[in-house]
Write a protein that holds these residues in place. Sequence first.
Motif, PDB file in Angstrom:
ATOM      1  N   SER A 164     -27.000  16.820  49.476  1.00 58.74           N
ATOM      2  CA  SER A 164     -27.983  17.274  48.625  1.00 58.74           C
ATOM      3  C   SER A 164     -27.929  18.607  48.382  1.00 58.74           C
ATOM      4  O   SER A 164     -27.920  19.537  49.376  1.00 58.74           O
ATOM      5  N   VAL A 165     -27.646  19.165  47.171  1.00 56.70           N
ATOM      6  CA  VAL A 165     -27.261  20.755  47.016  1.00 56.70           C
ATOM      7  C   VAL A 165     -27.953  20.942  45.817  1.00 56.70           C
ATOM      8  O   VAL A 165     -27.948  20.410  44.481  1.00 56.70           O
ATOM      9  N   ASP A 166     -28.619  22.237  45.745  1.00 56.94           N
ATOM     10  CA  ASP A 166     -29.223  22.880  44.310  1.00 56.94           C
ATOM     11  C   ASP A 166     -28.175  23.789  44.152  1.00 56.94           C
ATOM     12  O   ASP A 166     -27.722  24.812  45.038  1.00 56.94           O
ATOM     13  N   VAL A 167     -27.540  23.783  43.040  1.00 52.29           N
ATOM     14  CA  VAL A 167     -26.293  24.835  42.618  1.00 52.29           C
ATOM     15  C   VAL A 167     -27.210  26.287  42.634  1.00 52.29           C
ATOM     16  O   VAL A 167     -26.337  27.266  42.501  1.00 52.29           O
ATOM     17  N   CYS A 168     -28.407  26.338  42.579  1.00 53.98           N
ATOM     18  CA  CYS A 168     -29.038  27.745  42.588  1.00 53.98           C
ATOM     19  C   CYS A 168     -29.133  28.198  44.192  1.00 53.98           C
ATOM     20  O   CYS A 168     -29.544  29.560  44.225  1.00 53.98           O
ATOM     21  N   GLU A 169     -28.630  27.315  44.907  1.00 55.01           N
ATOM     22  CA  GLU A 169     -28.808  27.844  46.328  1.00 55.01           C
ATOM     23  C   GLU A 169     -27.400  28.205  46.972  1.00 55.01           C
ATOM     24  O   GLU A 169     -26.591  27.175  47.168  1.00 55.01           O
ATOM     25  N   LEU A 170     -26.907  29.315  46.972  1.00 56.60           N
ATOM     26  CA  LEU A 170     -25.551  29.669  47.184  1.00 56.60           C
ATOM     27  C   LEU A 170     -24.940  29.088  48.728  1.00 56.60           C
ATOM     28  O   LEU A 170     -23.918  28.627  48.903  1.00 56.60           O
ATOM     29  N   ALA A 171     -25.663  29.110  49.668  1.00 61.52           N
ATOM     30  CA  ALA A 171     -25.589  28.801  50.876  1.00 61.52           C
ATOM     31  C   ALA A 171     -25.228  27.093  50.975  1.00 61.52           C
ATOM     32  O   ALA A 171     -24.461  26.783  51.615  1.00 61.52           O
ATOM     33  N   GLN A 172     -25.908  26.378  50.301  1.00 60.82           N
ATOM     34  CA  GLN A 172     -25.836  25.111  50.246  1.00 60.82           C
ATOM     35  C   GLN A 172     -24.534  24.655  49.583  1.00 60.82           C
ATOM     36  O   GLN A 172     -23.771  23.872  50.159  1.00 60.82           O
ATOM     37  N   LEU A 173     -24.271  25.423  48.569  1.00 63.29           N
ATOM     38  CA  LEU A 173     -23.112  25.006  47.741  1.00 63.29           C
ATOM     39  C   LEU A 173     -21.832  25.437  48.733  1.00 63.29           C
ATOM     40  O   LEU A 173     -20.889  24.844  48.738  1.00 63.29           O
ATOM     41  N   THR A 174     -21.712  26.557  49.369  1.00 64.97           N
ATOM     42  CA  THR A 174     -20.853  26.916  50.054  1.00 64.97           C
ATOM     43  C   THR A 174     -20.437  26.016  51.021  1.00 64.97           C
ATOM     44  O   THR A 174     -19.179  25.441  51.298  1.00 64.97           O
ATOM     45  N   LYS A 175     -21.500  25.340  51.626  1.00 60.00           N
ATOM     46  CA  LYS A 175     -21.429  24.455  52.728  1.00 60.00           C
ATOM     47  C   LYS A 175     -20.541  22.974  52.278  1.00 60.00           C
ATOM     48  O   LYS A 175     -19.727  22.516  52.777  1.00 60.00           O
ATOM     49  N   ALA A 176     -21.173  22.754  50.942  1.00 53.89           N
ATOM     50  CA  ALA A 176     -20.748  21.470  50.341  1.00 53.89           C
ATOM     51  C   ALA A 176     -19.346  21.704  49.965  1.00 53.89           C
ATOM     52  O   ALA A 176     -18.304  20.650  49.802  1.00 53.89           O
ATOM     53  N   LEU A 177     -18.564  23.016  49.768  1.00 56.43           N
ATOM     54  CA  LEU A 177     -17.505  23.119  49.188  1.00 56.43           C
ATOM     55  C   LEU A 177     -16.413  23.592  50.214  1.00 56.43           C
ATOM     56  O   LEU A 177     -15.259  23.483  49.822  1.00 56.43           O
ATOM     57  N   GLU A 178     -16.616  23.489  51.486  1.00 51.61           N
ATOM     58  CA  GLU A 178     -15.675  23.691  52.540  1.00 51.61           C
ATOM     59  C   GLU A 178     -14.495  22.692  52.380  1.00 51.61           C
ATOM     60  O   GLU A 178     -14.801  21.631  52.687  1.00 51.61           O
ATOM     61  N   GLY A 179     -13.431  23.181  52.410  1.00 53.72           N
ATOM     62  CA  GLY A 179     -12.238  22.230  52.498  1.00 53.72           C
ATOM     63  C   GLY A 179     -11.819  21.613  51.189  1.00 53.72           C
ATOM     64  O   GLY A 179     -10.910  20.917  51.212  1.00 53.72           O
ATOM     65  N   VAL A 180     -12.683  21.926  50.132  1.00 59.45           N
ATOM     66  CA  VAL A 180     -12.490  20.990  48.899  1.00 59.45           C
ATOM     67  C   VAL A 180     -11.202  21.771  48.211  1.00 59.45           C
ATOM     68  O   VAL A 180     -11.091  22.869  47.942  1.00 59.45           O
ATOM     69  N   ASP A 181     -10.484  20.901  47.411  1.00 56.88           N
ATOM     70  CA  ASP A 181      -9.241  21.432  46.686  1.00 56.88           C
ATOM     71  C   ASP A 181      -9.595  21.685  45.114  1.00 56.88           C
ATOM     72  O   ASP A 181      -9.097  22.834  44.653  1.00 56.88           O
ATOM     73  N   THR A 182     -10.639  20.987  44.726  1.00 56.82           N
ATOM     74  CA  THR A 182     -10.905  21.104  43.164  1.00 56.82           C
ATOM     75  C   THR A 182     -12.416  20.830  42.938  1.00 56.82           C
ATOM     76  O   THR A 182     -12.988  19.674  43.632  1.00 56.82           O
ATOM     77  N   VAL A 183     -13.014  21.557  42.348  1.00 58.73           N
ATOM     78  CA  VAL A 183     -14.367  21.232  41.930  1.00 58.73           C
ATOM     79  C   VAL A 183     -14.565  20.802  40.394  1.00 58.73           C
ATOM     80  O   VAL A 183     -14.058  21.696  39.507  1.00 58.73           O
ATOM     81  N   PHE A 184     -15.359  20.243  40.206  1.00 65.58           N
ATOM     82  CA  PHE A 184     -15.617  19.515  38.986  1.00 65.58           C
ATOM     83  C   PHE A 184     -17.460  19.874  38.545  1.00 65.58           C
ATOM     84  O   PHE A 184     -18.094  19.295  39.281  1.00 65.58           O
ATOM     85  N   HIS A 185     -17.460  20.987  37.879  1.00 63.27           N
ATOM     86  CA  HIS A 185     -18.715  21.546  37.654  1.00 63.27           C
ATOM     87  C   HIS A 185     -19.594  21.018  36.822  1.00 63.27           C
ATOM     88  O   HIS A 185     -19.463  21.362  35.654  1.00 63.27           O
ATOM     89  N   THR A 186     -20.292  19.951  36.796  1.00 63.98           N
ATOM     90  CA  THR A 186     -21.314  19.206  35.651  1.00 63.98           C
ATOM     91  C   THR A 186     -22.500  19.616  35.687  1.00 63.98           C
ATOM     92  O   THR A 186     -23.280  19.243  34.733  1.00 63.98           O
ATOM     93  N   ALA A 187     -23.149  20.204  36.934  1.00 68.16           N
ATOM     94  CA  ALA A 187     -24.533  20.268  36.762  1.00 68.16           C
ATOM     95  C   ALA A 187     -25.216  21.263  35.992  1.00 68.16           C
ATOM     96  O   ALA A 187     -24.603  22.297  35.523  1.00 68.16           O
ATOM     97  N   ALA A 188     -26.306  20.851  35.071  1.00 71.38           N
ATOM     98  CA  ALA A 188     -26.792  21.635  34.357  1.00 71.38           C
ATOM     99  C   ALA A 188     -28.290  21.226  34.043  1.00 71.38           C
ATOM    100  O   ALA A 188     -28.509  19.996  34.377  1.00 71.38           O
ATOM    101  N   ALA A 189     -28.977  21.908  33.629  1.00 63.19           N
ATOM    102  CA  ALA A 189     -30.347  21.819  33.214  1.00 63.19           C
ATOM    103  C   ALA A 189     -30.649  20.692  32.069  1.00 63.19           C
ATOM    104  O   ALA A 189     -29.613  20.513  31.109  1.00 63.19           O
ATOM    105  N   ASP A 190     -31.514  19.750  32.068  1.00 71.26           N
ATOM    106  CA  ASP A 190     -31.805  18.934  31.017  1.00 71.26           C
ATOM    107  C   ASP A 190     -31.914  19.562  29.638  1.00 71.26           C
ATOM    108  O   ASP A 190     -32.864  20.372  29.522  1.00 71.26           O
ATOM    109  N   HIS A 191     -30.889  19.400  28.764  1.00 65.52           N
ATOM    110  CA  HIS A 191     -30.757  19.913  27.312  1.00 65.52           C
ATOM    111  C   HIS A 191     -32.016  19.580  26.508  1.00 65.52           C
ATOM    112  O   HIS A 191     -32.107  20.185  25.739  1.00 65.52           O
ATOM    113  N   THR A 192     -32.742  18.523  27.070  1.00 68.30           N
ATOM    114  CA  THR A 192     -33.972  18.433  25.922  1.00 68.30           C
ATOM    115  C   THR A 192     -35.006  19.023  26.366  1.00 68.30           C
ATOM    116  O   THR A 192     -36.185  19.128  25.577  1.00 68.30           O
TER     117      THR A 192
END
Length: 367
Positions: free
Chosen positions: A76-104
């Motif tokens: 459970s991660v909010d991309v606007c929260e750097l600490a949450q992101l950093t914890k989730a990406l520890e040890g990760v080789d590749t990131v596919f960044h698809t998160a975005a606000a609702d375009h509508t």
Amino acid sequence: MDMCPVGGCDRREPRRLCAVTGGRGFMASHLVTALLGSGDWCVRITDLGPQAALSPAESDGLLGAALRDGRAAYFSVDVCELAQLTKALEGVDTVFHTAAADHTNNNFQLHYKVNVEGTRNVIEACNTCKVKTLIYTSSSGVVFDGVHGLFGVDESTPYPDKFPDAYTETKAEAEKMVIKSNGRNELLTCCIRPGSIFGPGDTIVPILVSYGGMMIIVGDGKNCDDFVYVENVAHGHVCAEKTLSTIDGAKRSGGKAYFITNMEPVNMWDFVYMILEELGYKSRFRLRIPSYFLKPITYLVDWSYHNIFSHYGMRQPGMLTSASIKYATLNRTFNCNNAAQQLGYKPIVSLKEGVKMTTDFYRRLRA
């Protein structure tokens, strides 16, 4: 050989570890399935929800099995929260960044916070965690000004001075950041610009069905669009990662953006009719509305939102806005030669096959 830490993969398997931000979204969920199905990856799925909240089909399928045996893990991660992101990406080789606000939801503050500041956080977290590769889900709309049609344009087309909506403006800003970050701190980046995405779980079919199958044509009905089946978009992301994993590919494609479509540009309204026909609405009534008739209404809707409803946190209607009319009446087709030649991209599902798979999915839901 163990390349995936606990919490992201079965330790017995020599798979690499990746993360998909916004991983429970429409396209992202198909990307997660493609990554797991390849057998090459363990996947960390990050999204806003406290839990993954799988559908019954997902729970019984590949995703459910992967979450149970450790090939996938949900964060459970909010991309606007750097600490949450950093914890989730520890040890990760590749990131596919698809998160975005609702375009509508045409709220600039919201889009800037999620699309721009969120992407800035993703880049910083990648650098902190020494992530090797960042693949960013951009949009073909980053070169669309809402005034001039696009016909067969390639990646040399510049960003416009003005954008028709907050979504594309902030996606362009985020794309620029991702491109500039290539090569810094040994991070390799690439941006994918999908055309109009459709497939199981999209919003196109539900909207058409909500009108009872009636076909409403806005404008002269002659404009073309470049639709892309959702699995092809996921495939484009995988092609980009594979390209950046080689020395030559990294030099050639690092820091670049690529249009991804089905390579089958089609009249927009013929495509809509194709879907309706597959859903059994073949003989339904067609209504044509000139765009000049709708313009005064769209101006009123836009004015009401910006001057009244936005102050109360209300969403702007997705339909009958000036931006939506521009998308519905202008040509928007893209040249994918660069993706084909440099990424090795080729659609794996044809437009006709994609329409059938999509309508079959919604027919099963109705049943």
